[in-house]
Design a protein around this motif. Structure first.
Motif, PDB file in Angstrom:
ATOM      1  N   LYS A   1       0.806  -1.218   0.000  1.00 54.91           N
ATOM      2  CA  LYS A   1       0.000   0.000   0.000  1.00 54.91           C
ATOM      3  C   LYS A   1       0.845   1.277   0.000  1.00 54.91           C
ATOM      4  CE  LYS A   1      -3.123  -1.155   3.243  1.00 54.91           C
ATOM      5  NZ  LYS A   1      -4.043  -0.888   4.340  1.00 54.91           N
ATOM      6  N   THR A   2       2.045   1.173   0.574  1.00 57.49           N
ATOM      7  CA  THR A   2       2.856   2.374   0.782  1.00 57.49           C
ATOM      8  C   THR A   2       3.356   2.955  -0.535  1.00 57.49           C
ATOM      9  OG1 THR A   2       3.592   1.335   2.819  1.00 57.49           O
ATOM     10  CG2 THR A   2       4.810   3.280   2.099  1.00 57.49           C
ATOM     11  N   THR A   3       3.046   4.231  -0.762  1.00 58.32           N
ATOM     12  CA  THR A   3       3.472   4.834  -2.020  1.00 58.32           C
ATOM     13  C   THR A   3       4.842   5.496  -1.907  1.00 58.32           C
ATOM     14  OG1 THR A   3       2.132   6.733  -1.405  1.00 58.32           O
ATOM     15  CG2 THR A   3       1.193   5.211  -3.006  1.00 58.32           C
ATOM     16  N   ASP A   4       5.239   5.854  -0.687  1.00 56.86           N
ATOM     17  CA  ASP A   4       6.565   6.439  -0.523  1.00 56.86           C
ATOM     18  C   ASP A   4       7.612   5.343  -0.700  1.00 56.86           C
ATOM     19  OD1 ASP A   4       8.478   8.575   0.359  1.00 56.86           O
ATOM     20  OD2 ASP A   4       8.837   7.073   1.933  1.00 56.86           O
ATOM     21  N   GLU A   5       8.521   5.572  -1.653  1.00 56.81           N
ATOM     22  CA  GLU A   5       9.457   4.529  -2.046  1.00 56.81           C
ATOM     23  C   GLU A   5      10.312   4.022  -0.882  1.00 56.81           C
ATOM     24  OE1 GLU A   5      12.663   5.229  -5.132  1.00 56.81           O
ATOM     25  OE2 GLU A   5      11.025   4.394  -6.338  1.00 56.81           O
ATOM     26  N   LYS A   6      10.887   4.975  -0.152  1.00 53.44           N
ATOM     27  CA  LYS A   6      11.799   4.602   0.938  1.00 53.44           C
ATOM     28  C   LYS A   6      11.082   3.785   2.000  1.00 53.44           C
ATOM     29  CE  LYS A   6      15.924   7.042   2.095  1.00 53.44           C
ATOM     30  NZ  LYS A   6      16.530   8.265   2.621  1.00 53.44           N
TER      31      LYS A   6
END
Lengths: 493, 315
Positions: free
Chosen positions: A432-437
């Motif tokens: 779900k996480t869109t932030d790459e890091k």
């Protein structure tokens, strides 16, 4: 005598190769023939290996380093909440039948793939989609139900290429895409021929006039075909023991790259004694992965400690979490109540890497008092039925070749019978996480959980043993996605 | 003669029907669901169900058998599960390889075996006879796929005279196609030639010892003439029997040889189809192979009758 024959052979081969003009045709060898040429309706990897970005193109593509690059979509914006993707499409693109490509084709292709009746092998790519809108021919707006960190990456897969409504139904036998090469012919059982698409939208980039894919299953025959010059390149040679010979031969370039295929000895986690994590860890401690790679793949694979490919940017090395340690293995087995030994079976498919690994594993297990009996199990037919569907096994061994497939350990009813709610939550969170890091951090956590919990014995990453004529340039050394991308290939001289 | 042909034709049809039922039943108990195999480890419940329905695998067995036989009566072999195209087209394409391959192999095999066998018998225990025996012993012992591998190593990889495998198609011209078929045909032919040589030799020896040959010689016919006119025609009867039996070996051997030489023939199609559990294709091919063997036996029976007038009166 041999010398004279060799000289004769050399003279003969020299006399048939013209001394001028770089070649513009390429013959690529593959072990398995694709059953059809439509990657959006069937699972076999061989379909993608012929068609992906050569014949069909997606909105985006995966490049040779595994990163997402624009293709039919020249740019895109993602809304701050991560739920709306607006794609700007390339204009002036035509399908091989001459019809124009526009946003309606994108909508058609994705709606077709996510239809309940669709047999698209990777339907989950499209699962987050709530709606697809086409405000104008050059714009597609995709709204998601929930955020999906890998959505763009998945759109680069062969399962998400864009097909046209007029031709989609016939693509299996007569493929029509927007790619740089057009389908010419298919001699079933032998070869598929593609020719340059004269109307390709980036035609200056393409240097080859034709590409032929030849299907040669037998490893010895692959070597013979390369040496006889019948085939210019084999992206993954089936005989690791013969690979070193090519590395020494100046006529060829032989590169051992990475694939997405993790070889694992899956254990039936719901069954005794594998429901005890101490037993699973003990078995992992008993495996000398380095020796396994040497024995099963002539030293060309890469030992792994978890279920992630070194090709992926989120990869972390976990081989030291449970290292090779015979004493520790024995101690753990004793602790779990198997101090007097343990008798289990391994269902091993006939692929060379699998049966050799099984034999080595059996010998290694014997060192710690575990009697590992090998049961040869024909792949795919019997294996799919007995192991994958009916989960009737103790231990088995197979390579999982899909990229970014760590979530198979989070699936209910998958053949490992593995259940770990924490792992499930972490993988779901990562997806779900869109932030790459942040996403990479979640995947790192997931890898560590698996490394410690050992639902399967993590053995090694299959190498990509590429062998090609030394004059061929531009082939991929690694395989971050199943493909034989020839769009950047050319001949030197 | 006509009665013989008709009675043989009837038994041919009955055998074929029995074979078709046996094939179907074997396929039913063969483990492995074609839909699950096609989807492999990517299989999910919903896609699997969609694919099973698309392939018609949700129908009961009897319905599928009757549909198969009904289709066959109309010359319709059905659709291949993996290739999604008519099996008849697939088979026709593959016949273009397997048929010439087998014919070439039979030609080579008989062209080698008959002269060698007769020569060995007519100079019994001589140098030629011993050489032929050694050759045939070797040929019987060495399997054809191994001969194939040696041929590839020597003629393709070292000498570069022949392609290492594959088939360019008849459209590429007679010579390239013939070149691609010659090594596999030789590999296929040699073990059979060895067997046939031994049969020819012993059949010839038997006839040479017969009374009528001695009579012919006593009447002044020279050695060559006796061989040509009396010995060889009589020795041909057992040789024909073996040749007929060997045809099924040729088809069976073709599976191995086609795999070694990577030829897109019927044998390799069968092998692939079995791996993929393309049940429709397997059923059709096994039936075609069985049919060919049955038809060949029919031809051999008729051949006997033509060679040996005494058989015409019987049955």
């Amino acid at each position: 005598m041999t010398k004279r024959l060799l000289t004769a052979a050399l003279l003969f081969s020299v006399s048939v190769i013209p001394a001028f003009a770089a070649k513009t045709s390429l013959v690529v060898g593959m072990p398995i023939e694709p059953p059809g040429l439509d990657p959006t309706v069937a699972a076999p990897v061989a379909i993608r290996e012929v068609t992906w970005v050569n014949l069909y193109e997606g909105l985006v593509r995966i490049d040779r380093t595994g990163k997402v690059q624009p293709l039919l979509a020249k740019s895109w914006e993602v809304s701050p909440d991560g739920l709306t993707y607006t794609f700007r499409l390339q204009e002036g693109v035509k399908f091989h039948d001459g019809s124009a490509f526009d946003s309606a084709d994108v909508k058609f292709a994705f709606d077709r793939a996510r239809d309940p009746k669709s047999t698209n092998a990777q339907k989950q790519i499209f699962a987050p989609i709530a709606s697809i809108e086409t405000p104008d021919p050059a714009t597609v707006v995709i709204k998601l139900k929930e955020t999906s960190g890998n959505f763009l990456y998945y759109l680069g897969w062969g399962d998400a290429v864009i097909v046209a409504p007029e031709t989609a139904a016939g693509n299996a036998a007569n493929p029509v895409g927007t790619g740089p090469f057009k389908f010419k012919s298919w001699t079933r059982g032998d070869r598929v021929e593609l020719v340059r698409n004269p109307d390709y939208w980036q035609k200056d980039k393409i240097k080859l006039d034709s590409v032929t894919f030849r299907f040669i299953n037998d490893a010895q025959a692959q070597v013979a075909a390369l040496k006889a010059g019948d085939v210019d390149a084999f992206s993954n040679l089936g005989a690791p023991e013969l690979f070193a010979e090519f590395q020494k031969d100046a006529r060829f370039k032989a590169v051992a790259g990475n694939t997405e295929g993790e070889v694992v000895a899956g254990m039936n986690n719901a069954k005794k004694p594998f429901d005890d994590v101490r037993v699973r860890r003990a078995l992992m401690h008993a495996v000398d992965r380095k020796a396994l790679v040497d024995g099963a793949y002539s030293g060309f694979g890469q030992p792994i400690g978890s279920f992630f490919s070194p090709n992926q940017p989120a990869f972390v090395d976990t081989t030291n979490v449970i290292p090779y340690d015979v004493e520790k293995a024995k101690a753990l087995l004793k602790e779990a109540g198997y101090g007097n030994g343990l008798s289990i079976t391994i269902k091993s498919p006939q692929m060379a890497y699998a049966s050799r690994s099984a034999e080595l594993l059996s010998a290694m297990m014997a060192e710690v008092g575990v009697d590992l009996k090998i049961i040869p199990t024909e792949f795919p037919a019997k294996w799919i039925e007995e192991v994958f569907k009916n989960k009737d096994y103790d231990v088995t061994i197979v390579a999982h070749t899909e990229p970014l497939d760590i979530d198979i350990f989070a699936r209910d009813n998958y053949y490992f019978n593995y259940k770990n709610d924490r792992f499930k939550a972490v993988v779901a969170e990562a997806a779900k996480t869109t932030d790459e890091k942040a996403r990479y951090a979640k995947y790192a956590e997931a890898q560590k959980i698996l490394a410690e919990d050992v639902p399967a014995l993590f053995l090694f990453q299959l190498p990509k043993l590429g062998v090609w004529n030394a004059k061929v340039q531009g082939l991929w050394e690694n395989s971050p996605i199943p493909s034989n991308d020839v769009t950047e290939v050319s001949w030197s001289e | 003669m006509l009665r013989l042909v008709i009675s043989r034709l009837v038994s041919l049809a009955v055998t074929l029907l029995a074979v078709s039922l046996a094939i179907f039943l074997i396929m039913e108990v063969l483990p492995g669901d074609p839909a699950a195999i096609m989807l492999g480890t990517a299989a999910r419940e919903d896609t699997l169900a969609a694919l099973r329905q698309e392939l018609g695998l949700d129908q009961p067995a009897l319905v599928r058998y009757l549909e198969w036989i009904g289709g066959l009566m109309h010359g319709d072999l059905g659709q291949s599960i993996t290739y999604k195209m008519p099996v008849s087209t697939l088979v026709a394409e593959r016949m273009n390889v397997t048929l010439p391959l087998s014919l070439l192999a039979i030609l080579i095999s008989t062209a080698l075996a008959l002269p060698l066998g007769v020569a060995a018998a007519s100079r019994r225990d001589g140098a030629v006879d011993r050489a032929v025996l050694v050759f045939s012993q070797l040929g019987v012992a060495v399997p054809n796929f191994w001969i194939g591998l040696l041929f590839i190593l020597f003629f393709s990889t070292w000498l570069g005279w022949f392609p290492a495998g594959g088939f360019p198609g008849w459209s590429s011209g007679i010579w390239p196609a013939f070149q691609a078929l010659l090594l596999p045909a030789l590999a296929l032919a040699l073990p059979q030639a060895a067997v046939l040589t031994r049969v020819t030799r012993s059949a010839t020896l038997e006839v040479i010892g017969a009374d009528f040959v001695r009579t012919a010689r006593a009447k002044g016919v020279d050695k060559g003439g006796t061989l040509r006119r009396h010995v060889v025609p009589n020795a041909l009867i057992p040789v024909t029997t073996i040749l007929g039996l060997q045809l099924s070996f040729f088809f069976g051997g073709a599976i191995l040889v086609e795999n070694v030489f990577n030829l897109p023939g019927l044998g390799r199609l069968a092998y692939q189809a079995l791996n993929q559990r393309d049940l429709v294709v397997i059923k059709d091919i096994v039936l075609i192979f069985s049919g060919l063997v049955i038809v060949v036996n029919f031809i051999v029976d008729i051949g006997y009758a033509l060679l040996d007038p005494r058989l015409r009166g019987r049955s």
